[in-house]
Design a protein around this motif. Structure first.
Motif, PDB file in Angstrom:
ATOM      1  N   LYS A 323       0.863  -1.175   0.000  1.00 40.14           N
ATOM      2  CA  LYS A 323       0.000   0.000   0.000  1.00 40.14           C
ATOM      3  C   LYS A 323       0.900   1.226   0.000  1.00 40.14           C
ATOM      4  O   LYS A 323       1.615   1.485   0.968  1.00 40.14           O
ATOM      5  CB  LYS A 323      -0.914   0.004   1.226  1.00 40.14           C
ATOM      6  CG  LYS A 323      -1.911   1.149   1.241  1.00 40.14           C
ATOM      7  CD  LYS A 323      -2.814   1.068   2.462  1.00 40.14           C
ATOM      8  CE  LYS A 323      -3.816   2.221   2.476  1.00 40.14           C
ATOM      9  NZ  LYS A 323      -4.698   2.173   3.672  1.00 40.14           N
ATOM     10  N   ILE A 324       0.862   1.981  -1.104  1.00 38.41           N
ATOM     11  CA  ILE A 324       1.816   3.075  -1.307  1.00 38.41           C
ATOM     12  C   ILE A 324       1.062   4.355  -1.640  1.00 38.41           C
ATOM     13  O   ILE A 324       0.154   4.352  -2.476  1.00 38.41           O
ATOM     14  CB  ILE A 324       2.814   2.733  -2.426  1.00 38.41           C
ATOM     15  CG1 ILE A 324       3.588   1.458  -2.062  1.00 38.41           C
ATOM     16  CG2 ILE A 324       3.782   3.888  -2.663  1.00 38.41           C
ATOM     17  CD1 ILE A 324       4.443   0.934  -3.182  1.00 38.41           C
ATOM     18  N   SER A 325       1.453   5.435  -0.979  1.00 39.24           N
ATOM     19  CA  SER A 325       0.868   6.754  -1.241  1.00 39.24           C
ATOM     20  C   SER A 325       1.961   7.718  -1.679  1.00 39.24           C
ATOM     21  O   SER A 325       3.003   7.818  -1.023  1.00 39.24           O
ATOM     22  CB  SER A 325       0.176   7.300   0.011  1.00 39.24           C
ATOM     23  OG  SER A 325      -0.914   6.477   0.395  1.00 39.24           O
ATOM     24  N   ASP A 326       1.716   8.404  -2.795  1.00 37.30           N
ATOM     25  CA  ASP A 326       2.618   9.447  -3.288  1.00 37.30           C
ATOM     26  C   ASP A 326       1.805  10.725  -3.441  1.00 37.30           C
ATOM     27  O   ASP A 326       0.965  10.837  -4.338  1.00 37.30           O
ATOM     28  CB  ASP A 326       3.229   9.052  -4.626  1.00 37.30           C
ATOM     29  CG  ASP A 326       4.283   7.971  -4.484  1.00 37.30           C
ATOM     30  OD1 ASP A 326       5.424   8.307  -4.134  1.00 37.30           O
ATOM     31  OD2 ASP A 326       3.952   6.795  -4.713  1.00 37.30           O
ATOM     32  N   ASP A 327       2.044  11.668  -2.548  1.00 33.76           N
ATOM     33  CA  ASP A 327       1.327  12.938  -2.568  1.00 33.76           C
ATOM     34  C   ASP A 327       2.299  14.072  -2.873  1.00 33.76           C
ATOM     35  O   ASP A 327       3.452  14.059  -2.435  1.00 33.76           O
ATOM     36  CB  ASP A 327       0.654  13.217  -1.218  1.00 33.76           C
ATOM     37  CG  ASP A 327      -0.369  12.150  -0.848  1.00 33.76           C
ATOM     38  OD1 ASP A 327      -0.882  11.495  -1.774  1.00 33.76           O
ATOM     39  OD2 ASP A 327      -0.641  11.975   0.347  1.00 33.76           O
ATOM     40  N   SER A 328       1.825  15.047  -3.624  1.00 30.19           N
ATOM     41  CA  SER A 328       2.642  16.223  -3.893  1.00 30.19           C
ATOM     42  C   SER A 328       1.750  17.448  -3.985  1.00 30.19           C
ATOM     43  O   SER A 328       0.568  17.358  -4.301  1.00 30.19           O
ATOM     44  CB  SER A 328       3.449  16.059  -5.189  1.00 30.19           C
ATOM     45  OG  SER A 328       2.594  15.941  -6.306  1.00 30.19           O
ATOM     46  N   TYR A 329       2.330  18.580  -3.669  1.00 31.49           N
ATOM     47  CA  TYR A 329       1.635  19.855  -3.838  1.00 31.49           C
ATOM     48  C   TYR A 329       2.687  20.905  -4.151  1.00 31.49           C
ATOM     49  O   TYR A 329       3.887  20.715  -3.910  1.00 31.49           O
ATOM     50  CB  TYR A 329       0.831  20.228  -2.586  1.00 31.49           C
ATOM     51  CG  TYR A 329       1.663  20.434  -1.344  1.00 31.49           C
ATOM     52  CD1 TYR A 329       2.126  21.699  -0.984  1.00 31.49           C
ATOM     53  CD2 TYR A 329       1.985  19.352  -0.512  1.00 31.49           C
ATOM     54  CE1 TYR A 329       2.889  21.889   0.164  1.00 31.49           C
ATOM     55  CE2 TYR A 329       2.745  19.535   0.629  1.00 31.49           C
ATOM     56  CZ  TYR A 329       3.195  20.801   0.964  1.00 31.49           C
ATOM     57  OH  TYR A 329       3.955  20.986   2.093  1.00 31.49           O
ATOM     58  N   GLY A 330       2.245  22.021  -4.711  1.00 27.74           N
ATOM     59  CA  GLY A 330       3.223  23.031  -5.069  1.00 27.74           C
ATOM     60  C   GLY A 330       2.600  24.271  -5.647  1.00 27.74           C
ATOM     61  O   GLY A 330       1.374  24.426  -5.696  1.00 27.74           O
ATOM     62  N   HIS A 359       6.103  10.448   0.361  1.00 29.70           N
ATOM     63  CA  HIS A 359       6.008   9.054  -0.082  1.00 29.70           C
ATOM     64  C   HIS A 359       5.879   8.164   1.149  1.00 29.70           C
ATOM     65  O   HIS A 359       6.703   8.237   2.071  1.00 29.70           O
ATOM     66  CB  HIS A 359       7.262   8.667  -0.882  1.00 29.70           C
ATOM     67  CG  HIS A 359       7.285   7.229  -1.317  1.00 29.70           C
ATOM     68  ND1 HIS A 359       6.699   6.796  -2.480  1.00 29.70           N
ATOM     69  CD2 HIS A 359       7.823   6.124  -0.725  1.00 29.70           C
ATOM     70  CE1 HIS A 359       6.885   5.487  -2.593  1.00 29.70           C
ATOM     71  NE2 HIS A 359       7.561   5.062  -1.544  1.00 29.70           N
ATOM     72  N   LYS A 360       4.823   7.343   1.184  1.00 27.43           N
ATOM     73  CA  LYS A 360       4.599   6.446   2.311  1.00 27.43           C
ATOM     74  C   LYS A 360       4.316   5.042   1.787  1.00 27.43           C
ATOM     75  O   LYS A 360       3.521   4.863   0.873  1.00 27.43           O
ATOM     76  CB  LYS A 360       3.424   6.924   3.168  1.00 27.43           C
ATOM     77  CG  LYS A 360       3.651   8.272   3.833  1.00 27.43           C
ATOM     78  CD  LYS A 360       2.444   8.688   4.668  1.00 27.43           C
ATOM     79  CE  LYS A 360       2.683  10.050   5.319  1.00 27.43           C
ATOM     80  NZ  LYS A 360       1.497  10.488   6.109  1.00 27.43           N
ATOM     81  N   GLY A 361       4.991   4.056   2.384  1.00 24.55           N
ATOM     82  CA  GLY A 361       4.793   2.676   1.973  1.00 24.55           C
ATOM     83  C   GLY A 361       4.504   1.765   3.143  1.00 24.55           C
ATOM     84  O   GLY A 361       5.123   1.890   4.206  1.00 24.55           O
ATOM     85  N   GLU A 362       3.550   0.879   2.941  1.00 24.31           N
ATOM     86  CA  GLU A 362       3.239  -0.157   3.925  1.00 24.31           C
ATOM     87  C   GLU A 362       3.356  -1.510   3.215  1.00 24.31           C
ATOM     88  O   GLU A 362       2.508  -1.865   2.404  1.00 24.31           O
ATOM     89  CB  GLU A 362       1.836   0.030   4.500  1.00 24.31           C
ATOM     90  CG  GLU A 362       1.650   1.340   5.247  1.00 24.31           C
ATOM     91  CD  GLU A 362       0.230   1.512   5.757  1.00 24.31           C
ATOM     92  OE1 GLU A 362      -0.519   0.504   5.776  1.00 24.31           O
ATOM     93  OE2 GLU A 362      -0.145   2.638   6.131  1.00 24.31           O
ATOM     94  N   ILE A 363       4.426  -2.231   3.517  1.00 27.90           N
ATOM     95  CA  ILE A 363       4.718  -3.493   2.844  1.00 27.90           C
ATOM     96  C   ILE A 363       4.625  -4.631   3.854  1.00 27.90           C
ATOM     97  O   ILE A 363       5.313  -4.620   4.888  1.00 27.90           O
ATOM     98  CB  ILE A 363       6.121  -3.484   2.209  1.00 27.90           C
ATOM     99  CG1 ILE A 363       6.318  -2.224   1.371  1.00 27.90           C
ATOM    100  CG2 ILE A 363       6.344  -4.750   1.382  1.00 27.90           C
ATOM    101  CD1 ILE A 363       5.363  -2.083   0.220  1.00 27.90           C
ATOM    102  N   GLY A 364       3.775  -5.582   3.569  1.00 31.86           N
ATOM    103  CA  GLY A 364       3.645  -6.757   4.423  1.00 31.86           C
ATOM    104  C   GLY A 364       3.995  -8.015   3.665  1.00 31.86           C
ATOM    105  O   GLY A 364       3.504  -8.240   2.557  1.00 31.86           O
ATOM    106  N   THR A 365       4.851  -8.853   4.229  1.00 25.43           N
ATOM    107  CA  THR A 365       5.272 -10.105   3.597  1.00 25.43           C
ATOM    108  C   THR A 365       4.849 -11.282   4.463  1.00 25.43           C
ATOM    109  O   THR A 365       5.041 -11.273   5.682  1.00 25.43           O
ATOM    110  CB  THR A 365       6.807 -10.140   3.409  1.00 25.43           C
ATOM    111  OG1 THR A 365       7.197  -9.039   2.583  1.00 25.43           O
ATOM    112  CG2 THR A 365       7.240 -11.435   2.744  1.00 25.43           C
ATOM    113  N   LEU A 366       4.282 -12.292   3.803  1.00 27.52           N
ATOM    114  CA  LEU A 366       3.812 -13.474   4.521  1.00 27.52           C
ATOM    115  C   LEU A 366       4.914 -14.529   4.545  1.00 27.52           C
ATOM    116  O   LEU A 366       5.332 -15.034   3.507  1.00 27.52           O
ATOM    117  CB  LEU A 366       2.562 -14.035   3.834  1.00 27.52           C
ATOM    118  CG  LEU A 366       1.844 -15.174   4.551  1.00 27.52           C
ATOM    119  CD1 LEU A 366       1.341 -14.721   5.922  1.00 27.52           C
ATOM    120  CD2 LEU A 366       0.673 -15.681   3.708  1.00 27.52           C
TER     121      LEU A 366
END
Length: 698
Positions: A323-330, A359-366
């Protein structure tokens, strides 16, 4: 590519705009009759409206809404697939395709949409979420521009003014389309209106596609298709404007896209992406005031992607989720000023910009039945910003000679709250890089027909977050990577003749030759066997060289064009060619407006064999190890032909039928080589497709 100016477009024109055109490339007679609008940017002219390729000496391709529709472009990279020295990269799924310009990837390109900067770029999760059907125009400029080493891409959404019938205050547009190869179905609708000084537009599109078949002939066993090329997309556009006065305007555009597709390459799974872009723009052309031509915009861009990966193609056992979020403003603030008492005429363009990303990442591995958080190693969170300020002075020195010096300052900052590598925290306190960049452009209008130019540009390109940290488990991060610093030298000429053989014909010919020397170029070595996708490193002596040749000829209702482009990339230290350079490409097109109802056209593209590829890679200890010939990234030559027809019935002018056949002769071809693929279907392009689009404007 066309040199026809669309007379239906409504534009505000100012004294500054006219003066810029006159000082740059237009003869006095042309300026009085055509008055195209320009705004100065970094060395080059990248404006609110450059109407044709003949309006600037720089290598540029302007693609109109009609051309986008007739080419049946499915993605933004498809829009530019025939542009000189522009290469489509990534894939094979249309949702993850990207572009490079003169051998440099999209991170070296200044991308704007309705004036708002776009920086989101990801190899497996896509770099483009814009529906080409919503575009009024698309422009690509080759060569350093606005602080970007490769060039610029400028996209402009349609507005109510582009669709309303003359004298109407309300209308609608319904489109439906079908592609035979992948059975893609598209349905879109738009409503738009104009009341006093207020205009508005709302559009919605739904599209779905099956996997396509590659060229070379249908195979009953399915070996000519690749299931990862299917997908679906829903997109929405709202755009509105209010004319505060005759020279002031406030405008807002909001674009939303939702897409789904299969994970590509050696991964198995699904991707979904939610994309939102919003821009608020204010412009004040201050008619009668030579010192003010002010433009400002603020914007926000949000990209959320979610990925589920499996252990194999059966998609039974889950391996990880992302689950990855890439936000930008300017913001971007610019102004143009005309000074009539300095030389014959001096035009100043100056401004300031800020671009902030998160940039925010949530990585889960089983693993062994338990979920493990690998966010810090595989997709760490990071914040960055890029600040810039610039001034360009275009000075008309008389006798057709124009001098344009420029000065630009760029600052790059990045930090991470959780990035780790082998137990070591990365960039908790952040790091900053900056550069003052200079530029100089000389234009000599030798005659009404011939102009020469020479240019020198510098640019700073910051490393991607995936290069500083990591994106996936195959790369080794390097938080100490330096920004790339480029020095581009370019010369060229433009020849225009509006009455070459008869009073009804015109010829445009342009030649651009460049050499771009890059210090601290970010490349890939394979010096650590624990990381199969390599280690990102800075290289000191990289040179890109090449050029573009463009010709356009128009006679009555006939328009023909031809172009040739080449880029050669070399590591001067090792003597090796660079990977990912474009193939030398020749494009020939022809179009004829037969009568008021029918328009016919066609385009042939020939790519020469890509033979300038690395023959060795850098491995442990810096040793150059030969690459086996069957693993080199050479690509065979290929030729494609596209044809199209547009029909607007005289008795039903609200109806437009567009028909095309892409890859007419079903050529089997690839844009890049993939030695790890199990079959050609995994990286070959789409075969023949018959495409139909029906539009009704009411």
């Amino acid at each position: 590519m066309t040199i026809i100016i669309n007379e239906k477009v409504i534009m505000l024109r100012s004294k500054i705009s006219l003066a810029i055109c006159t000082a740059l490339v237009c003869s006095t007679t042309q300026a009085q009759t055509e008055t195209p609008t320009f705004y100065l940017e970094k060395i080059t002219v990248i404006g609110s409206s450059i109407d044709s390729e003949s309006d600037t000496t720089q290598s540029i391709d302007i693609i109109s809404r009609d051309e986008i529709r007739n080419s049946n472009a499915q993605t933004i990279p498809d829009v530019f697939k025939s542009s000189p020295n522009v290469e489509i990269t990534g894939g094979p799924n249309a949702s993850v395709k990207s572009i490079s310009i003169r051998g440099l990837d999209q991170d070296h390109v200044n991308v704007t949409i309705d004036g708002a900067r776009q920086s989101y770029s990801h190899s497996k999760k896509g770099s483009w979420a814009i529906n080409p059907n919503y575009l009024k125009s698309a422009t690509v400029t080759n060569g350093t521009s606005s602080g970007a080493a490769a060039g610029a891409v400028k996209l402009e959404f349609i507005s109510a003014y582009d669709l309303l019938k003359p004298g109407a205050s309300f209308g609608g547009l319904v489109n439906t389309g079908f592609r035979s190869n992948n059975e893609q179905q598209t349905l879109s609708g738009s409503l738009f209106g104009l009341h006093n000084n207020f205009d508005w537009l709302f559009s919605a599109t739904d599209s779905s596609r099956n996997p396509y078949s590659i060229g070379g002939g249908y195979q009953r066993d399915g070996s000519d298709t690749y299931y990862k090329t299917g997908g679906e997309e829903q997109s929405y556009l709202f755009k509105s404007g209010y004319d505060l006065s005759s020279d002031q305007r406030l405008e807002v555009s909001i674009y939303i896209d939702k897409s789904k597709w299969d994970q590509v390459r050696q991964d198995y799974g699904y991707n979904s992406r939610d994309y939102t872009n919003a821009v608020l723009t204010y412009s004040n052309e201050a008619l009668g005031n030579d010192l003010v031509d002010f433009h400002a915009n603020v914007y926000i861009n949000q990209v959320d992607t979610y990925t589920v990966e499996y252990t194999d193609e059966t998609k039974v056992t889950t391996s990880d989720t992302q689950k990855i979020s890439d936000d930008s403003y300017g913001f971007i603030l610019t102004n143009n000023s005309q000074l009539n008492n300095v030389f014959e005429e001096t035009l100043l363009h100056y401004g300031v910009s800020g671009h902030f990303t998160s940039h925010k990442g949530e990585i889960g591995t089983l693993e062994d039945g338990a979920w493990i958080d690998e966010s810090a190693q595989s997709e760490p969170s990071a914040n960055s910003h890029q600040l810039g300020t610039w001034i360009n002075a275009q000075m008309d020195l008389g006798n057709g000679f124009t001098l344009t010096p420029s000065l630009r300052y760029d600052e790059f900052y990045v930090e991470s709250s959780n990035a780790e590598f082998e137990g070591q925290a990365l960039l908790r306190d952040g790091r900053t890089e900056n550069q003052w960049s200079t530029g100089l452009r000389l234009n000599q209008q030798l005659s009404e027909k011939l102009a020469l130019f020479a240019a020198y540009d510098e640019a700073l390109t910051a490393p991607r977050l995936s290069e500083l940290f990591t994106s996936g488990r195959g790369f080794k991060p390097d938080p100490n990577l330096k920004s790339e610093r480029s020095q581009n030298k370019e010369i060229g000429l433009t020849f225009k003749n509006k009455a070459l053989l008869t009073d009804d014909d015109s010829l445009l010919a342009k030649v651009n030759i460049f050499q771009n020397d890059i210090k601290d170029y970010i490349g890939t070595d394979y010096s650590d066997p624990n990381y199969k996708d390599g280690v990102k490193v800075n290289r000191d002596k990289i040179r890109l060289r090449g050029g573009e040749i463009l010709t356009q000829y128009q006679f009555n209702t006939w328009i023909t064009s031809a172009s040739y482009a080449v880029t050669i990339g070399e590591d001067l230290k090792t003597g090796q060619y660079l990977s990912d350079m474009p193939s030398d490409k020749i494009v020939v097109s022809i179009e004829n407006q037969l009568d008021e109802e029918w328009r016919l056209g066609g385009k042939a593209t020939h790519a020469l064999k890509r033979h300038r590829v690395p023959t060795a890679s850098t491995e442990a200890g810096g040793e150059l190890v030969p690459i086996p010939e069957n693993e080199r990234q050479s690509v065979p030559a290929w030729t494609t032909v596209d044809v199209y027809a547009e029909y607007i019935p005289a008795k039903l002018e609200d109806l437009t039928l567009s028909m095309s056949v892409t890859n007419l002769f079903d050529e089997a071809y690839a844009l890049q080589n993939d030695s790890r693929a199990d079959s050609k279907a995994e990286y070959y392009e789409e075969g023949r497709s018959i495409n139909i689009n029906l539009a009704y404007n009411f």
